[in-house]
Write an enzyme that holds these catalytic residues in place. Structure first.
Site, PDB file in Angstrom:
ATOM      1  N   ASP A  35       0.816  -1.215   0.000  1.00  0.00           N
ATOM      2  CA  ASP A  35       0.000   0.000   0.000  1.00  0.00           C
ATOM      3  C   ASP A  35       0.853   1.270   0.000  1.00  0.00           C
ATOM      4  OD1 ASP A  35      -2.046  -1.733   0.179  1.00  0.00           O
ATOM      5  OD2 ASP A  35      -2.753  -1.101   2.167  1.00  0.00           O
ATOM      6  N   SER A  84     -36.748  -7.852 -12.944  1.00  0.00           N
ATOM      7  CA  SER A  84     -36.285  -8.741 -11.878  1.00  0.00           C
ATOM      8  C   SER A  84     -36.316 -10.179 -12.391  1.00  0.00           C
ATOM      9  CB  SER A  84     -37.151  -8.571 -10.638  1.00  0.00           C
ATOM     10  OG  SER A  84     -38.484  -8.801 -10.981  1.00  0.00           O
ATOM     11  N   GLU A 115     -24.246 -18.338 -12.445  1.00  0.00           N
ATOM     12  CA  GLU A 115     -23.491 -17.280 -11.752  1.00  0.00           C
ATOM     13  C   GLU A 115     -23.988 -17.152 -10.321  1.00  0.00           C
ATOM     14  OE1 GLU A 115     -24.637 -13.836 -13.954  1.00  0.00           O
ATOM     15  OE2 GLU A 115     -23.660 -14.517 -15.793  1.00  0.00           O
ATOM     16  N   LYS A 117     -25.653 -15.223  -7.239  1.00  0.00           N
ATOM     17  CA  LYS A 117     -26.586 -14.102  -7.144  1.00  0.00           C
ATOM     18  C   LYS A 117     -26.091 -13.191  -6.029  1.00  0.00           C
ATOM     19  CE  LYS A 117     -31.492 -12.967  -7.064  1.00  0.00           C
ATOM     20  NZ  LYS A 117     -31.444 -11.854  -6.138  1.00  0.00           N
ATOM     21  N   ASP A 119     -25.681 -10.387  -3.338  1.00  0.00           N
ATOM     22  CA  ASP A 119     -26.660  -9.751  -2.468  1.00  0.00           C
ATOM     23  C   ASP A 119     -26.277  -8.296  -2.231  1.00  0.00           C
ATOM     24  OD1 ASP A 119     -28.882  -9.490  -0.974  1.00  0.00           O
ATOM     25  OD2 ASP A 119     -28.201 -10.688   0.719  1.00  0.00           O
ATOM     26  N   ARG A 138     -31.343   1.075  -9.646  1.00  0.00           N
ATOM     27  CA  ARG A 138     -32.443   0.427 -10.341  1.00  0.00           C
ATOM     28  C   ARG A 138     -33.752   1.209 -10.186  1.00  0.00           C
ATOM     29  NH1 ARG A 138     -36.254  -3.514  -8.807  1.00  0.00           N
ATOM     30  NH2 ARG A 138     -36.824  -4.907 -10.520  1.00  0.00           N
ATOM     31  N   GLU A 176     -24.068  -5.431 -10.004  1.00  0.00           N
ATOM     32  CA  GLU A 176     -24.463  -5.285  -8.610  1.00  0.00           C
ATOM     33  C   GLU A 176     -23.352  -4.568  -7.845  1.00  0.00           C
ATOM     34  OE1 GLU A 176     -27.458  -6.716  -8.271  1.00  0.00           O
ATOM     35  OE2 GLU A 176     -27.741  -7.202  -6.146  1.00  0.00           O
ATOM     36  N   TYR A 228     -23.011  -8.246 -14.419  1.00  0.00           N
ATOM     37  CA  TYR A 228     -23.647  -9.516 -14.776  1.00  0.00           C
ATOM     38  C   TYR A 228     -24.350  -9.483 -16.127  1.00  0.00           C
ATOM     39  CZ  TYR A 228     -27.621  -7.398 -12.234  1.00  0.00           C
ATOM     40  OH  TYR A 228     -28.598  -6.557 -11.780  1.00  0.00           O
ATOM     41  N   LYS A 294     -28.923 -18.646 -16.512  1.00  0.00           N
ATOM     42  CA  LYS A 294     -29.384 -17.955 -17.716  1.00  0.00           C
ATOM     43  C   LYS A 294     -29.117 -18.856 -18.910  1.00  0.00           C
ATOM     44  CE  LYS A 294     -27.792 -13.739 -15.557  1.00  0.00           C
ATOM     45  NZ  LYS A 294     -26.765 -12.715 -15.485  1.00  0.00           N
ATOM     46  N   LYS A 318     -32.640 -19.667  -5.125  1.00  0.00           N
ATOM     47  CA  LYS A 318     -32.239 -19.023  -3.868  1.00  0.00           C
ATOM     48  C   LYS A 318     -31.766 -20.040  -2.829  1.00  0.00           C
ATOM     49  CE  LYS A 318     -34.119 -15.203  -2.945  1.00  0.00           C
ATOM     50  NZ  LYS A 318     -34.228 -13.763  -3.111  1.00  0.00           N
ATOM     51  N   CYS A 412     -20.813 -13.946  39.544  1.00  0.00           N
ATOM     52  CA  CYS A 412     -20.506 -14.849  38.437  1.00  0.00           C
ATOM     53  C   CYS A 412     -21.357 -16.121  38.550  1.00  0.00           C
ATOM     54  CB  CYS A 412     -19.022 -15.199  38.463  1.00  0.00           C
ATOM     55  SG  CYS A 412     -18.582 -16.508  37.287  1.00  0.00           S
ATOM     56  N   CYS A 415     -18.717 -19.164  39.375  1.00  0.00           N
ATOM     57  CA  CYS A 415     -17.944 -19.309  40.617  1.00  0.00           C
ATOM     58  C   CYS A 415     -18.478 -18.455  41.760  1.00  0.00           C
ATOM     59  CB  CYS A 415     -16.473 -18.993  40.364  1.00  0.00           C
ATOM     60  SG  CYS A 415     -16.165 -17.238  40.107  1.00  0.00           S
ATOM     61  N   CYS A 430     -16.287 -11.186  35.539  1.00  0.00           N
ATOM     62  CA  CYS A 430     -16.110 -11.896  36.796  1.00  0.00           C
ATOM     63  C   CYS A 430     -14.724 -11.537  37.299  1.00  0.00           C
ATOM     64  CB  CYS A 430     -16.225 -13.403  36.544  1.00  0.00           C
ATOM     65  SG  CYS A 430     -15.500 -14.411  37.852  1.00  0.00           S
ATOM     66  N   CYS A 436     -11.763 -18.795  38.775  1.00  0.00           N
ATOM     67  CA  CYS A 436     -13.086 -19.144  38.231  1.00  0.00           C
ATOM     68  C   CYS A 436     -12.916 -20.279  37.225  1.00  0.00           C
ATOM     69  CB  CYS A 436     -13.702 -17.925  37.556  1.00  0.00           C
ATOM     70  SG  CYS A 436     -15.221 -18.300  36.664  1.00  0.00           S
TER      71      CYS A 436
HETATM   72  S1  IVH Z   1     -29.392 -11.057 -14.109  1.00  0.00           S
HETATM   73  C1  IVH Z   1     -33.640  -9.408 -16.029  1.00  0.00           C
HETATM   74  N1  IVH Z   1     -27.452 -11.945 -12.636  1.00  0.00           N
HETATM   75  O1  IVH Z   1     -30.968 -10.041  -8.728  1.00  0.00           O
HETATM   76  C2  IVH Z   1     -32.845  -9.316 -14.797  1.00  0.00           C
HETATM   77  N2  IVH Z   1     -29.101 -10.555 -11.606  1.00  0.00           N
HETATM   78  O2  IVH Z   1     -34.107 -10.489  -9.005  1.00  0.00           O
HETATM   79  C3  IVH Z   1     -31.462  -9.831 -15.061  1.00  0.00           C
HETATM   80  N3  IVH Z   1     -28.664 -10.104  -9.226  1.00  0.00           N
HETATM   81  O3  IVH Z   1     -32.193  -6.955  -9.648  1.00  0.00           O
HETATM   82  C4  IVH Z   1     -30.696  -9.911 -13.838  1.00  0.00           C
HETATM   83  N4  IVH Z   1     -26.801 -11.253  -9.088  1.00  0.00           N
HETATM   84  O4  IVH Z   1     -29.770  -6.971  -9.087  1.00  0.00           O
HETATM   85  C5  IVH Z   1     -28.583 -11.208 -12.659  1.00  0.00           C
HETATM   86  N5  IVH Z   1     -25.633 -12.789 -11.468  1.00  0.00           N
HETATM   87  C6  IVH Z   1     -26.753 -12.049 -11.497  1.00  0.00           C
HETATM   88  C7  IVH Z   1     -27.245 -11.377 -10.351  1.00  0.00           C
HETATM   89  C8  IVH Z   1     -28.426 -10.636 -10.443  1.00  0.00           C
HETATM   90  C9  IVH Z   1     -27.662 -10.488  -8.427  1.00  0.00           C
HETATM   91  C10 IVH Z   1     -29.814  -9.273  -8.797  1.00  0.00           C
HETATM   92  C11 IVH Z   1     -30.117  -8.156  -9.732  1.00  0.00           C
HETATM   93  C12 IVH Z   1     -31.593  -8.166  -9.971  1.00  0.00           C
HETATM   94  C13 IVH Z   1     -32.080  -9.224  -9.049  1.00  0.00           C
HETATM   95  C14 IVH Z   1     -33.091 -10.042  -9.809  1.00  0.00           C
END
Ligand code: IVH
Length: 681
Positions: A35, A84, A115, A117, A119, A138, A176, A228, A294, A318, A412, A415, A430, A436
């Site tokens: 660094d 979504s 891939e 997902k 969070d 979004r 994301e 993604y 996908k 999920k 405690c 003891c 304690c 103890c």
């Molecule tokens: S593809 C048409 N790939 O999950 C939507 N989404 O419920 C295509 N997310 O709002 C989304 N990881 O923010 C895709 N590898 C991934 C993802 C991903 C997280 C989120 C995304 C979206 C939500 C979908």
């Protein structure tokens, strides 16, 4: 002096180099330089830009952090809606998805891009002619908020695309924004120490950080971006056949994506990927809440199309929830190694994150008050990865009339000794110390633990028995155990007794750092133990040190110095150390140059120019040489570092023209410090 052309070349080189190191660090997780060296490059660029305002550019890494926006975040309409995904919560639902896809396409097997997902929160990045133009959240899917200034502060977001043959006229990338688990933990530690509210999870912390009006706040929160998919493209060169190829192409433009992507075949492939990702989940640096499948072939994707707000060609599979709701049956207290009393919620058993949870930590008394947890409450519990489950919050509307408040016991529970809580401390303790049994047990477990004396086989069950039977009262007793003592223990065969005896014997030669750590001195973790070992060299000298001398150890402040002085001031503790040495425990001092092969100074050639303020040239030379470096009088292509003090001479210009690494004085000092001899542990 440097010509304008030389300065321009240096500035451009520094920008490329800084962004390359940003990517190595934030995207590839493989930094090449310490660094301090990065900071030195950054400071040099800042200084050159300040001295030559004509060279400033909005694409410079120094310009990532801009001014606060006025009047709130502006709305941005999405040219392509941000939809979504449909969820699948079971293998049956995934099987149904695969069947629908196969039937709609009229094929036997489908190839899927699988891939993680992530969070975090979805964002869109629009690049115009290769330059980041707009970054948006979004929102409702049709319009989001303009967070361009904030997204620019993420080192993993390129300000300029690394296009090989000309940048595309337009590229809109979707992905994301996440916060790494470790960055989340340190953010919350910081919030705690400032008395500010902690964040519930990395996603909330990331969302809060991204929607700031002041980009400086976002910059301090260490967010990351993972791409993604592609929403819009104008230009040439983008692969158009497969999603997986498009992801590789995004990576080639230096847009980060998850390395855990995989192309799999059919339902079996999907489920294998799900299982494998589930296993890896806890050890991933960021949180994921499932995986996404996908259809990989983009022509097939187009044929499948969309139903209402979600694509037919993709689904989110999920993971089981990491949060669950249950009832607090009681609040108990656990006594730790240092006597700390930790309130623990005893829960109605609940399945969360793949295991049944019956206890959750409440950390300390203030935390119980802050969350207002009472016996009888209905609470949300969370279990993330391997961490201890915790109570996130209560559901106030569920509170029964008989809910009972928690009181820290005055004595405690193990003891019976008095419990005390220091004035500005969060933790009640304690006061009995090693008298103890609970503290004795934890102290022994710590002493024997892998990073301390490393006595394999001396685990919880055995320590319980040894303490309960009175055979082991202090660490010294471990070295007095005889084979016959061990063989007499529950569930201890001859073989395990012999193994344990061998492990105890082998633990007699720890490094001094491990030995000091094993003693379990309050506030002395592994790294302080290493500093102490390095600074004192042997246990006798450390035993003798007063607070004044301890304060001279790097990173030892008044609180730590006091803990150490108090510990060794206690005759009982000195006696334990003396007896351990008498029983043949011989901590050894092992000095090695830090990371002998990867040391930043080892074998490197330095050239000094200009005046240093904190030391003479000769002193600088001596210190560089002591750390394994060489000092030369002239600059050449073989020079590794040029150290520039005040009023540097022609060597500086030469370094610039050769694009060498230039350190300022602070950079040199940090490098020397980072490289001081380390105790191997
Ligand atoms: S593809 C048409 N790939 O999950 C939507 N989404 O419920 C295509 N997310 O709002 C989304 N990881 O923010 C895709 N590898 C991934 C993802 C991903 C997280 C989120 C995304 C979206 C939500 C979908």
């Amino acid at each position: 002096m440097s010509t304008p052309a030389q300065v321009r070349a240096r500035v451009e080189w520094l920008r490329r180099e800084i962004e390359r190191h940003n990517r190595l660090y934030y995207v590839l997780d493989a930094p090449e330089i310490p660094d301090v060296e990065f900071d030195s490059l950054f400071r040099e660029l800042q200084a050159l830009e300040a001295a030559h305002p004509a060279l400033t550019s909005p694409d410079s890494p120094t310009q990532r952090v801009g001014a606060p926006v006025q009047g709130g975040l502006a709305p941005v309409a999405h040219a392509v809606p941000m939809l979504s995904l449909n969820n699948a919560l079971s293998e049956q639902e995934v099987a149904a998805f695969d069947r629908r896809v196969r039937e709609a396409l009229g094929v036997d097997v489908v190839e899927y891009a699988a891939e993680p997902k992530f969070d975090g929160l979805a964002v869109s990045l629009t690049y115009e002619r290769g330059r980041l133009a707009v970054g948006a959240t979004r929102g409702d899917g049709y319009a989001g908020e303009d967070v361009t200034a904030n997204l620019r502060t993420l080192p993993s977001v390129p300000l300029v695309l690394a296009a090989m043959q000309g940048a595309p006229a337009l590229l809109e990338v979707r992905g994301e924004v996440i916060m790494l688990k470790r960055d989340f933990a340190s953010l919350n530690a910081q919030q705690r120490s400032r008395g500010e509210k902690e964040f519930v999870n990395p996603r909330n912390a990331a969302a809060g950080a991204l929607r700031q009006l002041d980009p400086r706040i976002t910059a301090g929160r260490r967010l990351r971006f993972l791409a993604y998919g592609i929403a819009r493209f104008e230009g040439t060169g983008m692969p158009a056949e497969r999603h997986s190829r498009q992801m590789e192409w995004l990576e080639s433009l230096h847009l980060p994506a998850s390395p855990r992507r995989q192309v799999v075949r059919g339902l079996d492939g999907l489920l294998a990927y799900y299982a494998q990702t589930g296993t890896a989940r806890a050890s991933l640096p960021y949180e994921i809440d499932g995986v996404v499948y996908k259809v990989d072939d983009l022509a097939q994707q187009r044929r499948l199309g969309y139903v209402s707000r979600a694509p037919r060609f993709a689904v989110a599979h999920k993971f089981p929830a990491e949060e669950a709701v249950t009832e607090v049956l009681d609040i108990g207290v656990q006594v730790g190694r240092t006597g700390a009393l930790t309130p623990v919620a005893r829960l109605r058993p609940v399945f969360v994150g793949g295991v049944t949870v019956t206890n959750a930590t409440l950390h300390n008394e203030d935390e119980v008050r802050r969350k207002d947890v009472r016996v009888g409450d209905t609470v949300v519990v969370r279990r993330a990865g391997d961490v201890i489950p915790e109570v996130v919050r209560i559901l106030p509307e569920e509170r029964p009339a008989h809910a009972r408040e928690f009181r820290m016991p005055t004595h405690c529970p193990v003891c019976g000794s008095a419990v005390r809580r220091g004035e500005d401390e969060a933790v009640a303790r304690c006061t009995a110390g090693l008298f103890c049994p609970a503290q004795r047990k934890q102290a022994l477990l710590h002493f024997a633990s892998r990073r301390a004396m490393d006595i394999e086989g001396l685990g919880e069950k055995l320590v319980d028995q040894l303490v309960q039977s009175g055979r082991v009262r202090s660490p010294t007793d471990i070295y007095r155990l005889e084979a016959a003592d061990l063989a007499g223990m529950d569930r201890m065969g001859e073989k395990s007794a012999a193994n344990l005896a061998a492990a105890i014997a082998a633990s007699r030669a720890p490094s001094l750092a491990r030995f000091v750590y094993a003693l379990g001195i309050r506030n002395v973790g592994e790294s302080t133990a290493r500093d102490l070992a390095r600074s004192f060299g042997d246990i006798g000298t450390l035993l003798q040190a007063d607070a004044q001398r301890l304060l001279q150890v790097p990173d030892v402040g008044p609180v730590v110095a006091r803990s150490i002085a108090e510990f060794f001031g206690e005759p009982h503790n000195r006696q334990v150390v003396k007896e351990l040495l008498g029983l043949g425990v011989a901590p050894r001092m092992e000095v090695v140059a830090a990371g002998a092969t990867s040391s930043p100074l080892q074998g490197r050639t330095f050239v000094l120019t200009g005046t240093l303020s904190s030391m003479s040239r000769d002193e600088a030379k001596a210190r560089i040489e002591a750390a394994g470096g060489k000092v030369s009088g002239s600059v050449s292509k073989k020079t590794d570092y040029v150290v520039a003090g005040a009023d540097p001479g022609s060597k500086y210009d030469k370094a610039v023209s050769l694009s060498l690494r230039i350190l300022d004085e602070a950079g040199l000092l940090e490098l020397l410090q980072a490289n001081s001899p380390e105790v191997k542990s």
